[in-house]
Design a protein around this motif. Structure first.
Motif, PDB file in Angstrom:
ATOM      1  N   GLY A  71       0.862  -1.314   0.244  1.00 30.01           N
ATOM      2  CA  GLY A  71       0.041  -0.005   0.045  1.00 30.01           C
ATOM      3  C   GLY A  71       0.681   1.449   0.096  1.00 30.01           C
ATOM      4  O   GLY A  71       0.292   2.248   0.547  1.00 30.01           O
ATOM      5  N   MET A  72       2.038   1.323  -0.324  1.00 30.09           N
ATOM      6  CA  MET A  72       2.930   2.384  -0.611  1.00 30.09           C
ATOM      7  C   MET A  72       2.685   3.330  -1.711  1.00 30.09           C
ATOM      8  O   MET A  72       2.308   2.502  -2.631  1.00 30.09           O
ATOM      9  CB  MET A  72       4.310   1.735  -0.605  1.00 30.09           C
ATOM     10  CG  MET A  72       4.637   1.169   0.548  1.00 30.09           C
ATOM     11  SD  MET A  72       6.261   0.268   0.527  1.00 30.09           S
ATOM     12  CE  MET A  72       7.376   1.759   1.135  1.00 30.09           C
ATOM     13  N   VAL A  73       2.798   4.789  -1.510  1.00 27.62           N
ATOM     14  CA  VAL A  73       2.641   5.495  -2.759  1.00 27.62           C
ATOM     15  C   VAL A  73       3.752   6.361  -2.633  1.00 27.62           C
ATOM     16  O   VAL A  73       4.135   6.700  -1.578  1.00 27.62           O
ATOM     17  CB  VAL A  73       1.119   6.088  -2.629  1.00 27.62           C
ATOM     18  CG1 VAL A  73      -0.042   5.199  -2.916  1.00 27.62           C
ATOM     19  CG2 VAL A  73       0.929   7.109  -1.018  1.00 27.62           C
ATOM     20  N   LEU A  74       3.953   7.015  -3.781  1.00 28.77           N
ATOM     21  CA  LEU A  74       4.963   8.141  -3.682  1.00 28.77           C
ATOM     22  C   LEU A  74       4.434   9.366  -3.042  1.00 28.77           C
ATOM     23  O   LEU A  74       3.345   9.803  -3.285  1.00 28.77           O
ATOM     24  CB  LEU A  74       5.157   8.632  -5.248  1.00 28.77           C
ATOM     25  CG  LEU A  74       6.053   7.778  -5.794  1.00 28.77           C
ATOM     26  CD1 LEU A  74       6.248   7.907  -7.470  1.00 28.77           C
ATOM     27  CD2 LEU A  74       7.199   7.521  -5.331  1.00 28.77           C
ATOM     28  N   PRO A  75       4.983   9.919  -2.082  1.00 26.46           N
ATOM     29  CA  PRO A  75       4.615  11.306  -1.476  1.00 26.46           C
ATOM     30  C   PRO A  75       4.313  12.296  -2.461  1.00 26.46           C
ATOM     31  O   PRO A  75       5.064  12.636  -3.606  1.00 26.46           O
ATOM     32  CB  PRO A  75       5.808  11.614  -0.520  1.00 26.46           C
ATOM     33  CG  PRO A  75       6.731  10.994  -1.144  1.00 26.46           C
ATOM     34  CD  PRO A  75       6.428   9.973  -1.978  1.00 26.46           C
ATOM     35  N   GLN A  76       3.312  13.157  -2.349  1.00 26.85           N
ATOM     36  CA  GLN A  76       3.129  14.300  -3.014  1.00 26.85           C
ATOM     37  C   GLN A  76       4.007  15.386  -2.640  1.00 26.85           C
ATOM     38  O   GLN A  76       4.679  15.485  -1.737  1.00 26.85           O
ATOM     39  CB  GLN A  76       1.633  14.704  -2.589  1.00 26.85           C
ATOM     40  CG  GLN A  76       0.361  13.739  -3.038  1.00 26.85           C
ATOM     41  CD  GLN A  76       0.556  13.490  -4.400  1.00 26.85           C
ATOM     42  OE1 GLN A  76       0.838  14.455  -5.246  1.00 26.85           O
ATOM     43  NE2 GLN A  76       0.291  12.326  -4.711  1.00 26.85           N
TER      44      GLN A  76
END
Length: 85
Positions: A71-76
């Motif tokens: 569930g990892m995403v690139l930070p904005q």
């Protein structure tokens, strides 16, 4: 007569040594052939393992797994906090 018997014994011993040497040579050649085939099989397996390792380490695969499994995403950009040293 004794010299002839000695000469015959030496010829017989020499013939037996030639036969044994030829036999041993063939056995060693067969062993070399077997070991070369085994080495070739290991080299093929090594190549396959290297391909597998490269596949597992692909950046796109790792990123996809990080997104789907963890569930990892690139930070904005706005949410990144810069700390000055």
């Amino acid at each position: 007569m004794r010299g002839l018997l000695l000469l015959l014994t030496l010829v017989l011993a020499s013939a037996l040594a030639v036969v044994y040497t030829k036999y041993r040579s063939r056995m060693l050649f067969a062993e070399i052939q077997r070991l070369e085939q085994e080495l070739e099989a290991y080299e093929v397996e090594w190549g396959q393992l290297q391909l597998e390792q490269n596949t597992w380490a692909e950046r796109s695969r790792i990123e996809r797994l990080a997104r789907t499994r963890l569930g990892m995403v690139l930070p904005q950009r706005e949410s990144i906090i810069y700390i000055k040293p």
